[in-house]
Design a protein around this motif. Structure first.
Motif, PDB file in Angstrom:
ATOM      1  N   GLY A  49      58.984  56.165  48.015  1.00  0.00           N
ATOM      2  CA  GLY A  49      59.484  57.259  47.196  1.00  0.00           C
ATOM      3  C   GLY A  49      59.491  56.897  45.719  1.00  0.00           C
ATOM      4  O   GLY A  49      59.207  55.765  45.338  1.00  0.00           O
ATOM      5  N   CYS A  86      59.354  60.591  51.113  1.00  0.00           N
ATOM      6  CA  CYS A  86      59.738  61.339  49.907  1.00  0.00           C
ATOM      7  C   CYS A  86      58.516  61.552  49.011  1.00  0.00           C
ATOM      8  O   CYS A  86      57.625  62.302  49.371  1.00  0.00           O
ATOM      9  N   HIS A 142      65.698  64.351  46.479  1.00  0.00           N
ATOM     10  CA  HIS A 142      64.489  65.000  45.965  1.00  0.00           C
ATOM     11  C   HIS A 142      64.788  66.366  45.369  1.00  0.00           C
ATOM     12  O   HIS A 142      65.816  66.978  45.669  1.00  0.00           O
ATOM     13  N   GLY A 145      61.293  69.218  47.997  1.00  0.00           N
ATOM     14  CA  GLY A 145      61.188  68.818  49.399  1.00  0.00           C
ATOM     15  C   GLY A 145      61.097  70.007  50.327  1.00  0.00           C
ATOM     16  O   GLY A 145      61.231  69.884  51.536  1.00  0.00           O
ATOM     17  N   MET A 201      60.700  63.593  54.148  1.00  0.00           N
ATOM     18  CA  MET A 201      61.464  63.616  52.903  1.00  0.00           C
ATOM     19  C   MET A 201      62.676  62.684  52.961  1.00  0.00           C
ATOM     20  O   MET A 201      62.993  62.046  51.966  1.00  0.00           O
ATOM     21  N   HIS A 203      65.045  59.356  53.568  1.00  0.00           N
ATOM     22  CA  HIS A 203      64.756  57.952  53.256  1.00  0.00           C
ATOM     23  C   HIS A 203      65.233  56.975  54.329  1.00  0.00           C
ATOM     24  O   HIS A 203      66.384  56.529  54.268  1.00  0.00           O
TER      25      HIS A 203
END
Lengths: 233, 80
Positions: A49, A86, A142, A145, A201, A203
């Motif tokens: 990400g 992400c 984010h 997303g 998306m 983590h």
């Protein structure tokens, strides 16, 4: 077994992914700068990400043309394991390695929060350690997303069991209220048709240790490493 | 020569920024405002190309990088 963590200008979760794989899971891991052109010797690739190229033009749109991405495309086409987290997911959809697109969250805001995720399939190398229908907790962070795809693509994803995670409430109901960003059908993560490329998306790298508030991310990385070890025997 | 490129979200793709601006305009009393859509405008300076070539090349740029055709449309003008 050896993993590559790609580094673009603006990646900021590269060290988290490296730490989770190398120090928590305990597999050999190296950073690979985006100007490199080869992934020779690697068994898996993580696209971390961050804000590659400052998210200019569209998230992932410029990173997708970095020299290393040609190697990633070949690696993925040959069945290699690639996980994009992400911004990594955004890069994968821009590169056409996963279908659809990720647009601005419906509430316009950057969201940094723990969310509940329902495991929709265990038929991927990344979810082998989970149970179907199990509710996980992972953080998201984010502004873009919100997953969109045309109706045919969406239908195909469902038909082929390619939806891996859906945003849900604590009880596992994928309701609109539990959808943080407006993603179609509450989609939080999908896998390629061949099931080797995962984009998500949330983590897993930010919840790979109990000290970071949970271990669901660790289970995902362990699944990936476990599946790769099995396929090598 | 210069290309003017407009990149906009396809009809049907949610535009949360456009919606927010639409609501703000309503709040300011501009009741006549309907749907607002936000896009991108790019100006690209072009060296030594014929108009025809320029258009072909810029179209290529749009399809390769400037627009994501899954969610966006583009249109362009070539101006001196």
């Amino acid at each position: 077994m050896k993993f590559a963590v790609l580094v673009f200008p603006g990646s900021n979760c590269d060290h988290d992914c490296y730490h989770a794989l190398k120090h928590v899971v305990g597999v050999e891991t190296s950073f690979v700068w985006h100007k490199e052109e080869s992934l020779a010797g690697f068994d898996g690739v993580v696209i971390p990400g961050g804000f590659s190229y400052g998210d200019y033009l569209r998230c992932g749109a410029i990173a997708r043309f970095s020299p290393i991405m040609k190697a990633v495309e070949t690696f993925a086409r040959e069945g290699g394991s690639v996980i994009g987290i992400c911004n990594g997911f955004q890069i994968l959809v821009e590169a056409g390695l996963l279908p659809g697109a990720l647009i601005r969250n419906r509430g316009l805001k950057f969201i940094c929060a723990d969310v509940s995720l329902r495991v929709e399939t265990t038929g991927t190398p990344y979810t082998a350690e989970f149970r179907k229908g199990e509710v996980l907790t992972m953080p998201i962070a984010h502004a873009e997303g919100n997953y969109v795809a045309d109706p045919e693509t969406l239908e195909k994803l469902k038909r082929n069991d390619q939806v891996v995670f859906r945003y849900c409430d604590a009880q596992g109901n994928a309701t609109d209220a539990a959808n943080p960003n407006g993603a179609m059908d509450n989609i939080a993560g999908i896998v390629s048709e061949r099931r080797n490329v995962l984009g998500m998306m949330p983590h897993p790298d930010r919840c790979a240790e109990e000290i970071l508030g949970g271990g669901d991310g660790l289970r995902l990385f362990r699944s990936m490493v476990g599946s790769l070890s099995e396929s090598r025997v | 020569m210069k290309a003017k490129v407009y990149v906009t979200l396809k009809t049907g793709v949610l535009d949360p920024q456009g919606k927010a601006v639409e609501q703000a305009l309503h709040a300011l009393g501009f009741k006549e405002v309907g749907d607002v859509r936000i896009g991108k405008y790019l100006e690209i300076a072009l060296n030594g190309a014929t108009r025809e070539d320029a258009e072909k090349r810029v179209r290529e740029m749009c399809e390769k990088l400037l627009a994501n055709l899954i969610i966006e449309d583009y249109r362009l003008e070539i101006v001196p």
